[in-house]
Design an enzyme around this catalytic site. Structure first.
Site, PDB file in Angstrom:
ATOM      1  N   TYR A  88      -5.676   4.296  -9.811  1.00 30.25           N
ATOM      2  CA  TYR A  88      -5.037   5.584 -10.134  1.00 30.25           C
ATOM      3  C   TYR A  88      -5.996   6.657 -10.655  1.00 30.25           C
ATOM      4  O   TYR A  88      -5.886   7.832 -10.254  1.00 30.25           O
ATOM      5  CB  TYR A  88      -3.845   5.375 -11.086  1.00 30.25           C
ATOM      6  CG  TYR A  88      -2.623   4.925 -10.313  1.00 30.25           C
ATOM      7  CD1 TYR A  88      -1.704   5.853  -9.833  1.00 30.25           C
ATOM      8  CD2 TYR A  88      -2.427   3.583 -10.011  1.00 30.25           C
ATOM      9  CE1 TYR A  88      -0.611   5.451  -9.080  1.00 30.25           C
ATOM     10  CE2 TYR A  88      -1.336   3.168  -9.266  1.00 30.25           C
ATOM     11  CZ  TYR A  88      -0.427   4.104  -8.808  1.00 30.25           C
ATOM     12  OH  TYR A  88       0.646   3.708  -8.062  1.00 30.25           O
ATOM     13  N   GLU A  90       5.054  -1.133 -10.289  1.00 33.07           N
ATOM     14  CA  GLU A  90       4.271  -1.983  -9.367  1.00 33.07           C
ATOM     15  C   GLU A  90       3.895  -3.297 -10.046  1.00 33.07           C
ATOM     16  O   GLU A  90       4.016  -4.377  -9.450  1.00 33.07           O
ATOM     17  CB  GLU A  90       3.040  -1.199  -8.857  1.00 33.07           C
ATOM     18  CG  GLU A  90       3.466  -0.145  -7.837  1.00 33.07           C
ATOM     19  CD  GLU A  90       2.515   1.032  -7.653  1.00 33.07           C
ATOM     20  OE1 GLU A  90       1.343   0.937  -8.074  1.00 33.07           O
ATOM     21  OE2 GLU A  90       2.947   2.053  -7.086  1.00 33.07           O
TER      22      GLU A  90
HETATM   23  C1  HEM Z   1       0.823   9.440  -8.486  1.00 33.73           C
HETATM   24  C2  HEM Z   1       0.063   8.896  -7.554  1.00 33.73           C
HETATM   25  C3  HEM Z   1       0.487   8.602  -6.137  1.00 33.73           C
HETATM   26  C4  HEM Z   1       1.482   9.146  -5.353  1.00 33.73           C
HETATM   27  C5  HEM Z   1       2.466  10.249  -5.683  1.00 33.73           C
HETATM   28  C6  HEM Z   1       1.433   8.458  -4.085  1.00 33.73           C
HETATM   29  C7  HEM Z   1       2.291   8.707  -3.020  1.00 33.73           C
HETATM   30  C8  HEM Z   1       2.340   7.948  -1.879  1.00 33.73           C
HETATM   31  C9  HEM Z   1       3.287   8.138  -0.812  1.00 33.73           C
HETATM   32  C10 HEM Z   1       4.379   9.197  -0.770  1.00 33.73           C
HETATM   33  C11 HEM Z   1       3.051   7.197   0.121  1.00 33.73           C
HETATM   34  C12 HEM Z   1       3.799   7.000   1.437  1.00 33.73           C
HETATM   35  C13 HEM Z   1       4.959   6.060   1.189  1.00 33.73           C
HETATM   36  C14 HEM Z   1       5.747   5.848   2.464  1.00 33.73           C
HETATM   37  O1  HEM Z   1       5.388   4.982   3.242  1.00 33.73           O
HETATM   38  O2  HEM Z   1       6.702   6.563   2.687  1.00 33.73           O
HETATM   39  C15 HEM Z   1       1.940   6.408  -0.347  1.00 33.73           C
HETATM   40  C16 HEM Z   1       1.385   5.359   0.352  1.00 33.73           C
HETATM   41  C17 HEM Z   1       0.154   4.824   0.036  1.00 33.73           C
HETATM   42  N1  HEM Z   1      -0.576   5.053  -1.096  1.00 33.73           N
HETATM   43 FE1  HEM Z   1      -0.055   6.227  -2.623  1.00 33.73          FE
HETATM   44  N2  HEM Z   1       0.434   7.522  -4.123  1.00 33.73           N
HETATM   45  C18 HEM Z   1      -0.176   7.592  -5.347  1.00 33.73           C
HETATM   46  C19 HEM Z   1      -1.239   6.815  -5.775  1.00 33.73           C
HETATM   47  C20 HEM Z   1      -1.973   5.990  -4.964  1.00 33.73           C
HETATM   48  C21 HEM Z   1      -3.170   5.284  -5.363  1.00 33.73           C
HETATM   49  C22 HEM Z   1      -3.792   5.311  -6.770  1.00 33.73           C
HETATM   50  C23 HEM Z   1      -3.622   4.608  -4.273  1.00 33.73           C
HETATM   51  C24 HEM Z   1      -4.864   3.755  -4.174  1.00 33.73           C
HETATM   52  C25 HEM Z   1      -6.024   4.198  -3.811  1.00 33.73           C
HETATM   53  C26 HEM Z   1      -2.676   4.856  -3.196  1.00 33.73           C
HETATM   54  C27 HEM Z   1      -2.750   4.310  -1.943  1.00 33.73           C
HETATM   55  C28 HEM Z   1      -1.741   4.361  -1.007  1.00 33.73           C
HETATM   56  C29 HEM Z   1      -1.784   3.628   0.255  1.00 33.73           C
HETATM   57  C30 HEM Z   1      -2.911   2.744   0.750  1.00 33.73           C
HETATM   58  C31 HEM Z   1      -0.581   3.913   0.896  1.00 33.73           C
HETATM   59  C32 HEM Z   1      -0.114   3.390   2.258  1.00 33.73           C
HETATM   60  C33 HEM Z   1      -0.335   4.484   3.252  1.00 33.73           C
HETATM   61  C34 HEM Z   1      -1.215   4.106   4.350  1.00 33.73           C
HETATM   62  O3  HEM Z   1      -1.108   2.963   4.805  1.00 33.73           O
HETATM   63  O4  HEM Z   1      -2.005   4.979   4.750  1.00 33.73           O
HETATM   64  N3  HEM Z   1      -1.700   5.693  -3.652  1.00 33.73           N
HETATM   65  N4  HEM Z   1       1.529   6.882  -1.565  1.00 33.73           N
END
Ligand code: HEM
Ligand SMILES: Cc1cc2nc3c(=O)[nH]c(=O)nc-3n(C[C@H](O)[C@H](O)[C@H](O)COP(=O)(O)OP(=O)(O)OC[C@H]3O[C@@H](n4cnc5c(N)ncnc54)[C@H](O)[C@@H]3O)c2cc1C
Length: 399
Positions: free
Chosen positions: A95, A137
């Protein structure tokens, strides 16, 4: 709660985010992957290339800003993100990296408009959202009894050509223990290591009822065309995974879980490979609740693209109140009764009591937009509509 001091800055950001959200998140990803190339293995680089992931994060940040005092509106958004994050193994340590690069991108794109007060407000808001996500999580990892990113070796025991472009893979745990429990509608993330040293994860909905011994996934081959390259993981699996191949995958997660236990009518509407979670639900209902009124409608290109017909035929034998309608877009092989020519139209489906049945949708975005809008126009309340998107959820595209 974000502090009283920060609140007006967050409120004022809503139109700014609307205007610059996409540029900010593009800048954010570019800078973050430059500083942390190892994170590319966590993210779906196909989504990055086609731009959908950037839109998704932008819409999540916007939804958060617009609903900062409205926990009820945020809850489903947060739930979906948490399931996806847990499925790909996100941890608390990630994060600060994302936070630093997101704030850095806001500053870079907004320039002088990113005043210290505005940046402070967003640091506070990000940290609040991050804490909520991390807590949820961690709770989910604990309840599944797994560590973040844990993968399990699963051996392919059967491969079946379900249609022109969909193969079904049956898998059993290599460790000889039980297959994980899951709810119909949930998905696993499959991890593939490529020869160039990169790894990619993709989500696949489980396509059979839970049975404690095996899992089944059904994968559509994403072919190349003049505008896009072939899909990495789906083609790799189609070309390389045969009987005996060991595939690594995560525990099942996912918040799209059709209610298979109730006895009230249920409507399952799908198109293309969106049939997978519906077959899992149907097969489970056939086991636990075969007398339930079920409407199962599916749309596909033609009979050669019609997957999982055997499951539906089997269910029909034991479910007296199952009604099935299939739409073949190209119009061939239609009997005019159970197989209809053209796209799925609500007016061509048998009726159901709108105030008793939940409706579940899965398919291409255009299909879901059409159905969602037809259903709401016909008086089905949004509370009874549920959808699964086979990509990042673009949060407000349907509303
Ligand atoms: C407040 C912080 C964060 C928000 C608001 C956020 C938001 C989101 C959203 C909206 C999705 C798409 C969900 C869907 O499938 O509909 C997602 C997926 C994902 N997020 Fe986050 N996220 C945050 C933090 C993080 C962090 C810290 C990481 C790690 C580096 C991360 C890694 C990912 C990954 C790997 C995916 C799957 C998307 C893919 O396969 O490309 N996120 N996140
Ligand atoms: C919850 C969930 C459940 C899912 N369940 C299923 C399921 O049951 N069955 C199933 O088959 N799929 C399912 N999917 C979709 C699956 O996860 C993959 O997205 C799909 O298999 C494509 O992955 P890929 O690696 O083959 O393609 P990717 O390599 O990820 O490419 C995806 C698309 O982007 C395009 N693309 C890639 N690079 C570019 C570029 N540079 N420019 C333009 N376009 C580009 C590709 O051509 C392709 O069409 C699900 C997804 C989710 C989120």
């Amino acid at each position: 709660m974000v502090s009283e001091v920060s609140r007006p800055y967050i409120d004022a950001s809503v139109p700014v985010l609307r205007e610059h959200g996409l540029t900010i998140t593009r800048t954010f990803y570019r800078n973050m992957f430059e500083a942390h190339p190892e994170l590319k293995n966590l993210f779906n680089m196909g989504n990055q290339a086609s731009g959908v992931q950037q839109q998704s994060l932008a819409s999540a940040v916007f939804a958060y800003a617009a609903n900062i005092d409205n926990a009820a509106a945020l809850a489903p958004v947060v739930r979906r993100i948490v399931h996806k994050h847990v499925s790909v193994g996100i941890t608390a340590e990630h994060y600060p990296i994302v936070g630093q690069h997101l704030l850095g991108a806001i500053q870079e794109v907004l320039g002088d408009a990113a005043t210290p007060q505005l940046l402070y407000a967003w640091r506070e808001a990000y940290s609040e959202l991050a804490t909520a996500l991390i807590d949820a999580e961690n709770a989910m990892y604990a309840s599944a009894n797994i560590y973040p990113g844990q993968l399990r070796d699963m051996r392919v025991t059967e491969v079946r050509d379900e249609s022109e472009d969909i193969k079904a893979f049956v898998l059993e745990p290599v460790d000889g223990l039980a297959a994980p429990a899951f709810k119909p509608g949930q998905y696993v993330s499959v991890s593939v290591n490529f020869d160039d040293g990169t790894t990619q994860l993709r989500q696949y909905s489980l396509s059979d009822a839970p049975n404690g011994r095996t899992l089944r996934i059904s994968i559509k081959r994403e072919r190349r065309d003049e505008n896009k390259p072939e899909g990495l993981v789906s083609n790799w699996l189609h070309d390389n995974a045969g009987k005996g191949t060991v595939i690594r995958m995560t525990h099942p997660f996912g918040d799209f879980t059709p209610d298979t236990e109730s006895t009230s009518p249920i409507v399952l509407l799908s198109a293309g490979v969106g049939i997978t979670p519906m077959i899992s639900a149907l097969n489970h209902i056939a086991l636990v609740n075969p007398n339930r009124p079920v409407l199962f409608a599916h749309a596909t290109r033609d009979s050669s693209y019609h997957a999982h017909r055997a499951d539906v035929s089997q269910a029909k034998k034991t479910m007296p109140d199952l009604r099935v309608v299939t739409f073949y877009e190209d119009g061939n092989d239609c009997d005019g009764v159970t197989t209809l020519a053209g796209r799925m139209l609500l007016s061509k489906l048998p009726g159901w009591p709108h105030d008793e049945a939940n409706v579940y949708l899965c398919g291409p975005v255009e299909f879901m937009q059409e159905q969602w809008s037809a259903l709401t126009k016909a008086g089905v309340s949004a509370a009874r509509l549920h959808r699964e998107v086979f990509g990042p959820e673009l949060l407000n595209y349907l509303n």
